[in-house]
Design an enzyme around this catalytic site. Sequence first.
Site, PDB file in Angstrom:
ATOM      1  N   HIS A   1       0.860  -1.192   0.000  1.00  0.00           N
ATOM      2  CA  HIS A   1       0.000   0.000   0.000  1.00  0.00           C
ATOM      3  C   HIS A   1       0.888   1.230   0.000  1.00  0.00           C
ATOM      4  O   HIS A   1       1.961   1.236   0.618  1.00  0.00           O
ATOM      5  CB  HIS A   1      -0.895   0.012   1.242  1.00  0.00           C
ATOM      6  CG  HIS A   1      -1.409   1.377   1.601  1.00  0.00           C
ATOM      7  ND1 HIS A   1      -0.817   2.150   2.593  1.00  0.00           N
ATOM      8  CD2 HIS A   1      -2.425   2.123   1.105  1.00  0.00           C
ATOM      9  CE1 HIS A   1      -1.471   3.296   2.689  1.00  0.00           C
ATOM     10  NE2 HIS A   1      -2.441   3.314   1.798  1.00  0.00           N
TER      11      HIS A   1
ATOM     12  N   GLY B   1     -18.418  12.620   0.923  1.00  0.00           N
ATOM     13  CA  GLY B   1     -19.223  12.275  -0.238  1.00  0.00           C
ATOM     14  C   GLY B   1     -18.401  11.842  -1.421  1.00  0.00           C
ATOM     15  O   GLY B   1     -18.787  12.064  -2.581  1.00  0.00           O
ATOM     16  N   GLY B   2     -17.269  11.225  -1.157  1.00  0.00           N
ATOM     17  CA  GLY B   2     -16.393  10.770  -2.228  1.00  0.00           C
ATOM     18  C   GLY B   2     -16.996   9.615  -3.006  1.00  0.00           C
ATOM     19  O   GLY B   2     -18.042   9.067  -2.670  1.00  0.00           O
TER      20      GLY B   2
END
Length: 306
Positions: free
Chosen positions: A109, A261-262
């Site tokens: 990652h 609100g992605g």
Amino acid sequence: MSQPDTQAVKEYLLSLQKNICDSLAGEDGQADFIIDEWQRENGGGGGITRVLTNGAVFEQAGVNFSHVTGGQLPASATAHRPELAGREFEAMGVSLVIHPRNPNIPTSHANVRFFIATKEGADPVWWFGGGFDLTPYYGNKEDCIHWHKTSAQACQSFGNEAYPKYKKWCDEYFYLKHRDEQRGIGGLFFDDLNEGGFAQCFDFTRSVGDHYLKAYLPIVQRRKNTTYTDQQREFQLYRRGRYVEFNLVYDRGTLFGLQTGGRTESILMSLPPVVHFKYNWKPAAGSAEAELYNYYLKPKDWLSIK
């Protein structure tokens, strides 16, 4: 103090995304990344999500660029920074998670990000964050030492305290409290970085981003042709469950994306394509699986290990 140059950051992030995707697709040799450009439904930015699936080497690899703006910050951002309340914000970054097919290759990652909040009549508040970490399924000292040596190289031009500081922060951050267990063997993690001015912080963030492939690709190349058993594959799928748990419970980027609100598909692309949950599973004493827990998932000074 140098002023933030958001356009320069955006251009770097887009080039980083492309370089990583080109390199990973070349290493896979079978599959390539689809490119999904998106805009937020109510305005306020968008991004480019690139995903590779069903490759020869990588079962799934997602590399996401996002650039979002808004007039109000979510609770996850203002809880510890009350001075941000009432400010407009702009956030951009590249975030990636690579899930290999072979359990001898660790999952990896990385992310690098920039945040700035503005208010008329006040100085902007800005910072960089990011890092990279490694999550092996079967421990290998050579890989762990290489990963941390490359992490240290990313920091070497920024003071002797940088690597130990951000290595320790990574160990503490990628920790599943409810299991009293590390997610992996760590790497680097930094946040709220603005000390020394924009130019220096941007240089450090670029160094971290540019060292990701140097850290990960040699490990992939060493392990991708290693044979593995069905039992090892089952353990890989079980351990992937820890990735799900961390991302949905603790990960700041996931929480920030959902609370602002992605785009859900892009936020959750980090989840593994196949995962198994087993009730109260324990590794057999003396097994390679037990060694992962008892040795590799314990924070240590990898640079001093031969």
